[in-house]
Scaffold this motif. Structure first.
Motif, mmCIF file in Angstrom:
data_model
loop_
_atom_site.group_PDB
_atom_site.id
_atom_site.type_symbol
_atom_site.label_atom_id
_atom_site.label_comp_id
_atom_site.label_asym_id
_atom_site.label_seq_id
_atom_site.Cartn_x
_atom_site.Cartn_y
_atom_site.Cartn_z
ATOM 1 N N GLU A 12 38.120 38.844 45.015
ATOM 2 C CA GLU A 12 38.151 39.950 45.972
ATOM 3 C C GLU A 12 39.343 40.872 45.691
ATOM 4 O O GLU A 12 39.229 42.096 45.814
ATOM 5 N N PHE A 13 40.457 40.307 45.293
ATOM 6 C CA PHE A 13 41.620 41.127 44.966
ATOM 7 C C PHE A 13 41.416 41.864 43.642
ATOM 8 O O PHE A 13 41.858 43.001 43.489
ATOM 9 N N VAL A 14 40.748 41.230 42.712
ATOM 10 C CA VAL A 14 40.420 41.896 41.448
ATOM 11 C C VAL A 14 39.508 43.089 41.740
ATOM 12 O O VAL A 14 39.714 44.189 41.223
ATOM 13 N N GLU A 15 38.530 42.889 42.607
ATOM 14 C CA GLU A 15 37.614 43.976 42.984
ATOM 15 C C GLU A 15 38.375 45.092 43.699
ATOM 16 O O GLU A 15 38.095 46.280 43.495
ATOM 17 N N TYR A 16 39.324 44.734 44.537
ATOM 18 C CA TYR A 16 40.157 45.732 45.212
ATOM 19 C C TYR A 16 40.870 46.602 44.176
ATOM 20 O O TYR A 16 40.876 47.830 44.285
ATOM 21 N N CYS A 17 41.459 45.973 43.167
ATOM 22 C CA CYS A 17 42.163 46.725 42.124
ATOM 23 C C CYS A 17 41.204 47.664 41.394
ATOM 24 O O CYS A 17 41.547 48.815 41.120
ATOM 25 N N ARG A 18 40.018 47.166 41.100
ATOM 26 C CA ARG A 18 39.018 48.004 40.417
ATOM 27 C C ARG A 18 38.588 49.169 41.297
ATOM 28 O O ARG A 18 38.406 50.288 40.811
ATOM 29 N N THR A 19 38.433 48.909 42.577
ATOM 30 C CA THR A 19 38.045 49.969 43.508
ATOM 31 C C THR A 19 39.135 51.035 43.591
ATOM 32 O O THR A 19 38.838 52.240 43.536
ATOM 33 N N GLN A 20 40.374 50.586 43.716
ATOM 34 C CA GLN A 20 41.485 51.544 43.787
ATOM 35 C C GLN A 20 41.544 52.389 42.502
ATOM 36 O O GLN A 20 41.721 53.601 42.556
ATOM 37 N N ALA A 21 41.380 51.744 41.358
ATOM 38 C CA ALA A 21 41.388 52.473 40.083
ATOM 39 C C ALA A 21 40.242 53.482 40.043
ATOM 40 O O ALA A 21 40.422 54.627 39.594
ATOM 41 N N GLY A 22 39.081 53.085 40.524
ATOM 42 C CA GLY A 22 37.932 53.991 40.555
ATOM 43 C C GLY A 22 38.154 55.176 41.476
ATOM 44 O O GLY A 22 37.801 56.320 41.128
ATOM 45 N N LEU A 23 38.723 54.933 42.644
ATOM 46 C CA LEU A 23 39.021 56.025 43.573
ATOM 47 C C LEU A 23 40.022 57.005 42.970
ATOM 48 O O LEU A 23 39.865 58.233 43.097
ATOM 49 N N LEU A 24 41.034 56.473 42.344
ATOM 50 C CA LEU A 24 42.033 57.333 41.705
ATOM 51 C C LEU A 24 41.403 58.141 40.569
ATOM 52 O O LEU A 24 41.696 59.336 40.409
ATOM 53 N N SER A 25 40.536 57.506 39.789
ATOM 54 C CA SER A 25 39.867 58.213 38.694
ATOM 55 C C SER A 25 38.979 59.335 39.238
ATOM 56 O O SER A 25 38.909 60.417 38.651
ATOM 57 N N GLY A 26 38.323 59.082 40.356
ATOM 58 C CA GLY A 26 37.521 60.127 40.995
ATOM 59 C C GLY A 26 38.376 61.295 41.438
ATOM 60 O O GLY A 26 37.999 62.463 41.288
ATOM 61 N N ARG A 27 39.541 60.988 41.966
ATOM 62 C CA ARG A 27 40.465 62.057 42.390
ATOM 63 C C ARG A 27 40.954 62.845 41.178
ATOM 64 O O ARG A 27 41.114 64.062 41.248
ATOM 65 N N LEU A 107 48.589 55.527 37.625
ATOM 66 C CA LEU A 107 48.385 54.540 38.686
ATOM 67 C C LEU A 107 47.018 53.877 38.547
ATOM 68 O O LEU A 107 46.894 52.657 38.727
ATOM 69 N N ALA A 108 45.986 54.636 38.218
ATOM 70 C CA ALA A 108 44.651 54.059 38.015
ATOM 71 C C ALA A 108 44.689 53.029 36.889
ATOM 72 O O ALA A 108 44.133 51.927 37.024
ATOM 73 N N ALA A 109 45.351 53.372 35.798
ATOM 74 C CA ALA A 109 45.475 52.423 34.677
ATOM 75 C C ALA A 109 46.267 51.189 35.105
ATOM 76 O O ALA A 109 45.929 50.064 34.722
ATOM 77 N N GLY A 110 47.288 51.401 35.919
ATOM 78 C CA GLY A 110 48.081 50.282 36.424
ATOM 79 C C GLY A 110 47.250 49.332 37.275
ATOM 80 O O GLY A 110 47.339 48.108 37.133
ATOM 81 N N TYR A 111 46.419 49.896 38.149
ATOM 82 C CA TYR A 111 45.527 49.057 38.956
ATOM 83 C C TYR A 111 44.544 48.299 38.066
ATOM 84 O O TYR A 111 44.291 47.112 38.277
#
Length: 174
Positions: A12-27, A107-111
């Motif tokens: 679930e935490f891995v998925e959270y990181c992927r989601t955050q990276a995806g949101l940042l990439s969208g931005r 930050l996306a790459a970091g996540y």
């Protein structure tokens, strides 16, 4: 975060990181589109300035007119200077957007890296949570999310409640 809450898995935490990276990439995509639109405006205005300068140069072929308070050519030059000032402002905006884009990409790459690292090296949810909270604090991640709360913010808002409850008990004794 309190220990009496639901146990979250590493996945679930891995998925959270992927989601955050995806949101940042969208931005990043949105900001890139905005920067491209500004660059198009700059190109259009540069073309306009060049055309006006060419027209002005063609109109100067005759004898010099006597000085007056302001000639049509002076007014035209004032307009060109205004457009140039506007261009400089837009160029500064593009540069600022580019800087933001780079920060969001980092930050996306970091996540993404953190998610992969957690997936391969962390065995329990509490350790995964701790790693993410430390990462978000180090990177000032909450500043990048306007409409979404980070785990760091979630943890920070839960901790004072426990302190406030203890403080309220102390106040009641006085």
């Amino acid at each position: 975060m309190s220990d009496d809450g639901p146990d979250l898995s590493v996945d679930e935490f891995v998925e959270y990181c992927r989601t955050q990276a995806g949101l940042l990439s969208g931005r990043v995509e949105t900001m890139s589109d905005e920067a491209a639109a500004l660059l198009d405006e700059i190109d259009d205005e540069m073309t306009e300035i060049q055309q006006r300068l060419d027209e002005h140069a063609e109109g100067v072929t005759g004898p010099q007119s006597p000085p007056s308070t302001q000639t049509p050519a002076d007014a035209e030059l004032d307009d060109i200077e205004d457009v140039q000032s506007n261009l400089e402002t837009k160029q500064a905006l593009v540069e600022a957007k580019q800087t933001r884009i780079e920060a969001f990409q980092a930050l996306a790459a970091g996540y993404a890296d953190l998610g992969a690292e957690i997936e391969s090296t962390v065995d329990n949810g509490q350790d995964a949570l701790q790693r993410i909270v430390e990462f978000e604090a180090d990177q000032n991640a909450p500043a990048y999310f306007d409409e979404r709360q980070t785990l760091l913010e979630t943890v920070a808002t839960e901790e004072p409640e426990a302190t406030d409850d203890a403080g309220a008990a102390d106040d009641a004794e006085d």
